[in-house]
Scaffold this active site. Structure first.
Site, short mmCIF file in Angstrom:
data_model
loop_
_atom_site.label_atom_id
_atom_site.label_comp_id
_atom_site.label_asym_id
_atom_site.label_seq_id
_atom_site.Cartn_x
_atom_site.Cartn_y
_atom_site.Cartn_z
CB SER A 292 -0.91 -0.01 1.24
OG SER A 292 -1.77 1.10 1.27
CB CYS A 293 1.96 3.74 -1.52
SG CYS A 293 1.06 3.69 -3.09
N GLY A 294 0.40 5.91 -0.91
CA GLY A 294 -0.49 7.07 -0.89
C GLY A 294 -1.68 6.94 -1.83
#
Length: 285
Positions: free
Chosen positions: A240-242
């Site tokens: 996951s990330c932004g």
């Protein structure tokens, strides 16, 4: 399950295959909203000869307000065909050298059934440092036919991520900067809450490549980075990330370590961090 083919190709390999009619090159450079010049303007100024521009925001689902979500298989096939790519081609993806969107684009190709795709190690940064040729101006690829079939096992929805908080069936690794993960700084996208998905681990994607050369770190260094983040690569993993882009860097590194079946949370923090959304944790993991 392990894989035997490295998802990276070297600048030497690409230089030797620039004139291969079955090799298609994509510049997938991406920047955060408001950062100038725009990636397309950078492409027009200079790019690897023969490359076409892959716009992460354009090749996406335009029916949602979330940024650059995966499009339908029909749209992906149409957009990729317009870039001159067929199912018989080897696709080499690169970005400016910061490892932001090249791996995301690589993962999209895999998710839509095209296994013959690689990421240029070091991207344009390494290519330029080695004094290799560049071109400028608009690309004019000859349209081709690309048939896409989506594999839903390669992505995760918010409902699946919510269910995973209770089950902990999959480890979640967050690629954002550690300060964003801990919630000690505001999110760059206005209106989002700060923090991370409860139970997730922090491994900033910038730790996986050499800032000087732009090349991805060695397998031993990658293995140490995941271990240091408390990740067991023998167990299921979701990245996951932004907004589902830089998470692909973690996914690519996992592939290099022989982890073939991680998943990517497409909505990532742009979805989870919305006001009134699921639970948020702050502080260190």
């Amino acid at each position: 399950m392990t894989m035997t083919t490295d998802p990276l190709v070297s600048t030497e390999w690409l230089a030797a295959h620039l004139n291969d009619p079955r090799v298609r090159i994509l510049d997938a450079t991406f920047k955060m909203p408001g950062v100038l010049p725009l990636p397309k303007d950078d492409f027009l100024e200079r790019h690897i000869p023969g490359a076409a521009f892959f716009d992460v925001d354009a090749v996406s689902d335009h029916s949602t307000s979330l940024p650059h979500m995966f499009p339908s298989a029909e749209q992906f096939g149409r957009d990729i065909g317009a870039l001159g790519i067929s199912n018989d081609d080897t696709v080499v993806v690169y970005d400016a050298g910061g490892w932001v969107a090249g791996p995301r684009t690589w993962w999209m190709f895999l998710s839509f059934g095209h296994a013959n795709v690689r990421v240029l190690d070091g991207g344009l940064k390494k290519w330029l440092a080695e004094g290799r040729p560049v071109a400028s101006g608009e690309a004019s690829p000859k349209p081709a036919t690309f048939k896409a079939t989506f594999d839903p096992k390669r992505t995760r929805s918010m409902d699946q991520m919510i269910a995973n908080i209770a089950s902990r069936a999959e480890q979640v690794i967050d690629a954002r900067q550690r300060e964003r993960f801990e919630g000690s700084v505001p999110e760059p996208r206005a209106g989002l809450r700060s923090g991370h998905i409860p139970g997730s681990r922090s491994l900033p994607y910038a730790m996986l490549f050499d800032a000087g050369t732009g090349a991805m770190k060695s397998l031993d260094e990658l293995r140490a980075a995941f271990s240091g983040a408390g990740v067991d690569t023998a167990k299921p993993i979701v990245t996951s990330c932004g907004s589902g882009v830089s998470a692909g860097v973690l996914t690519l590194a996992l592939y290099r370590l022989g982890v073939e079946n991680p998943a990517l949370y497409d909505g990532s923090w742009a979805e989870w961090g919305e006001q009134g959304g699921p639970p948020v944790a702050t502080g260190a993991a």
